[in-house]
Write an enzyme that holds these catalytic residues in place. Structure first.
Site, PDB file in Angstrom:
ATOM      1  N   GLU A  42      -4.938   4.617 -13.961  1.00 13.72           N
ATOM      2  CA  GLU A  42      -5.031   5.999 -14.420  1.00 13.72           C
ATOM      3  C   GLU A  42      -3.822   6.807 -13.947  1.00 13.72           C
ATOM      4  OE1 GLU A  42      -8.894   7.997 -14.354  1.00 13.72           O
ATOM      5  OE2 GLU A  42      -9.758   6.161 -13.522  1.00 13.72           O
ATOM      6  N   PRO A  95      -1.964   6.886  14.471  1.00 21.14           N
ATOM      7  CA  PRO A  95      -3.105   5.968  14.639  1.00 21.14           C
ATOM      8  C   PRO A  95      -4.337   6.362  13.844  1.00 21.14           C
ATOM      9  CG  PRO A  95      -2.092   6.445  16.761  1.00 21.14           C
ATOM     10  CD  PRO A  95      -1.452   7.368  15.762  1.00 21.14           C
ATOM     11  N   GLY A 127       0.597   2.217  -3.622  1.00 22.43           N
ATOM     12  CA  GLY A 127       0.997   1.475  -2.434  1.00 22.43           C
ATOM     13  C   GLY A 127       0.334   0.119  -2.358  1.00 22.43           C
TER      14      GLY A 127
END
Length: 234
Positions: A114, A83, A46
């Site tokens: 990796e 949250p 991400g």
């Protein structure tokens, strides 16, 4: 920013669930996280959305950075914004899933992260809510695969009927009646039989097939309409 000075800052991230098919099983691509928190734990790939890009462009950038791939099948599947999902910052993540043929792109894995493939039914513990992201992406994949021919994105140019059956079984985590599955697939005229056989994975040698692109869009629904009655809703 004058108009928004009283609002709290929230980081916007993207996470990519990369599904792959190796000819036998459905897999997911994971990386080792190289920074805190949760350093050296397994994670999805991400990153944060930059000021000059859309979430879609950010997801494409993340995918290319990890695999070197561009223009692969990818779509948004969910948003995670609890949250407390990350301990140090308020982060909302938009999830995308991508589909690739792992045998065609065996060279793409980045050593920097990796990266490694794991069976979808047996992957290690992940950080934060990444296991929920994979479950959400798999649910989305199941729904789309019952309506559209997206699973063919995971197949090599030539394939065997057992490979197609294994792919659908991996997506839906069920076992098919192989003879019935083969009969329905062949009767759809979606695939063309080749003279070549796969002699590595079958003693008798299973014939290879290729997708009949000439009638692909016309005939795919006749096959997909047969499948949903087999598949669980969840």
């Amino acid at each position: 920013m004058e108009y928004y000075r009283e609002d709290s800052a929230i980081l916007l991230a993207v996470d990519c669930i990369i599904f792959g098919f190796n000819g036998e099983s459905l897999q997911v691509l994971l990386i080792k996280r190289d920074f805190e928190p949760e350093r050296n734990k397994w994670s999805l790939m991400g990153g944060f959305v930059q000021p000059d890009e859309s979430p879609e462009l950010a997801a494409s950038r993340v995918l290319k950075k990890l695999t070197g791939l561009e223009n692969v099948y990818m779509e948004q599947c969910s948003v995670f914004g609890d949250p407390k999902r990350e301990p140090n910052s308020r982060v909302v993540s938009i999830c995308y899933f991508a589909l690739i043929d792992t045998q065609k792109y065996t060279h793409i894995l980045s050593e920097e992260y990796e990266a490694n493939w794991f069976p979808l039914q047996n992957y290690p513990t992940l950080i934060f809510d990444h296991d929920q992201m994979i479950a959400s992406a798999q649910h989305r994949l199941r729904m789309k695969a019952a309506l559209y021919p997206i699973l063919f994105e995971l197949l090599p140019e030539k394939f065997t009927i057992p490979q197609i059956a294994a792919l659908y079984e991996g997506v839906y985590n069920i076992e098919f009646d192989k003879r019935n599955f083969s009969r329905k697939l062949l009767s759809s005229d979606l695939i063309i039989k080749l003279e070549e056989k796969d002699k590595e994975n079958s003693k008798k040698g299973a014939f290879y097939f290729k997708l009949n692109t000439a009638i692909y869009k016309e005939k795919i629904m006749s096959f997909l309409r047969y499948l949903p009655s087999w598949f669980p809703e969840n």
